[in-house]
Design an enzyme around this catalytic site. Structure first.
Site: not given
Length: 358
Positions: A135-137, A161, A165
């Site tokens: 993810t970009d997060e 989260y 990741k």
């Protein structure tokens, strides 16, 4: 003989779209390994459930014995790793599940993949890939005028989260550099489209608007996300799997930066047009600003230039075309949305899979 791929988390939103697209476009066998947590729904794959090229295995990726057995039985040419807990709000309330699946699960999968890869020879060894979807997060938050995230942006995760990741991304990188596992990693922006569980902004807004319920928007609604239509994402993943350079990371984005309030207002305008008989019109009357999420990242934006330049991929859908397709799908699949929101599909899962070994 056609070579199989093993997909983890294939009953979730992106995974199920990927499997449907893979069987339609690639036509080679898929084994779907999924634990079937709340967001994993086998009904997403009804179109291929009786197809001989599709097999389902009900298990946790932390169950190394089952993973090992699937690798030995099916001898896949690739592992495509979607399985993850992915909702930020849930990670704030209960981070333990995110560590279990995203960190420990990825570790277990990498260990079994490493052992499997060590036993491959010749063309099988040359062609094998481990594709990790992230993810970009993991990159943190951007200020309004900052350049978009690129593959060399430093990691700065801000939620349980995104931290889980980020940890999984680092493990994948380490297994390539330490053990020579032929890995590929992709970091994507916010996905939307068919089969998305209605806890996320777009399907939640569609569902609530149709029912005349409030449309919750965090804070001032000015948080910015880059939006990627899920079928474009799946096409990018197939491209990376086919032609990506081993050990590399590719950012996948839609080039569609939008503020959250703009997303909700767009949905309302389209529903005004498509659903003039809904209980509350115009739908934007339902927009309700609520207390902001803790640690809410202000802006994400992806520079998808690397995948475009190296692999000649770019999204087909604009946000305007993709959101219309998405709303139309939810309107045409109201039975799916009703079943998911009232939880009856969980009873179906229990009935169909309770006798299978976990």
């Amino acid at each position: 003989m056609e070579k199989t791929i093993l997909v983890t988390g294939g009953s979730g939103f992106i995974g199920s779209n990927f499997i449907l697209q893979w069987i339609a476009r690639e036509g080679t066998p898929v084994v779907n390994l999924d634990k079937l947590t709340y967001a994993g729904n086998p009904r997403n794959l009804l179109h291929v459930s009786s197809d001989s090229r599709y097999q389902f295995a009900h298990a946790d990726i932390c169950d190394r014995e089952t993973v090992r057995g699937l690798l030995e039985q099916h001898r896949p040419r690739a592992i495509v790793h979607f399985a993850a807990e992915s909702h930020v709000d849930r990670s704030i309330r209960g981070p333990g599940d995110f560590i279990h699946t995203n960190v420990n699960g990825t570790f277990c999968l990498l260990e079994e993949a490493r052992a499997y890869f060590a036993g491959l020879t010749g063309v099988d060894r040359e062609l094998f890939r481990f594709l990790h979807i992230s993810t970009d997060e993991v990159y943190g938050s951007l200020a309004e005028n900052d350049s978009p995230f690129c593959e060399t942006t430093a990691y700065a995760p801000n939620s349980p989260y995104s931290a889980s990741k980020a940890a999984s991304d680092h493990l994948v990188r380490a297994y390539h550099h330490t053990y020579g596992l032929p890995t590929l990693t992709t970091n994507c922006s916010n996905n939307y489209g068919p089969y998305q569980f209605p806890e996320k902004l777009i399907p939640l807004s569609i569902s609530n608007a149709r029912l005349g319920k409030p449309l919750p928007v965090y804070g001032d609604g000015l948080n910015v996300r880059d939006w990627l239509y899920v079928e474009d994402h799946c096409e990018a993943l197939r491209t990376v799997l086919a032609r990506g350079r081993i050990g590399e990371t590719y950012n996948i984005g839609g080039w569609n930066e939008k503020r959250n309030i703009e997303i909700v207002e767009t949905i309302c305008a389209i529903l005004d047009e498509m659903c003039p008989g809904d209980p509350v019109l115009p739908h934007r009357k339902l927009i309700t600003f609520i207390k902001d999420r803790p640690g809410h990242d202000r802006r994400y934006a992806m520079d998808a230039g690397k995948i475009e330049q190296e692999l000649n991929w770019k999204p087909r859908e604009t946000f305007e075309s993709g959101i219309r397709k998405t709303i139309a799908w939810y309107l045409q699949n109201d039975d799916w949305l009703t079943e998911v929101t009232n939880g009856t599909y969980r009873q179906w899962v229990a009935m169909h899979y309770s006798q299978e070994p976990a």
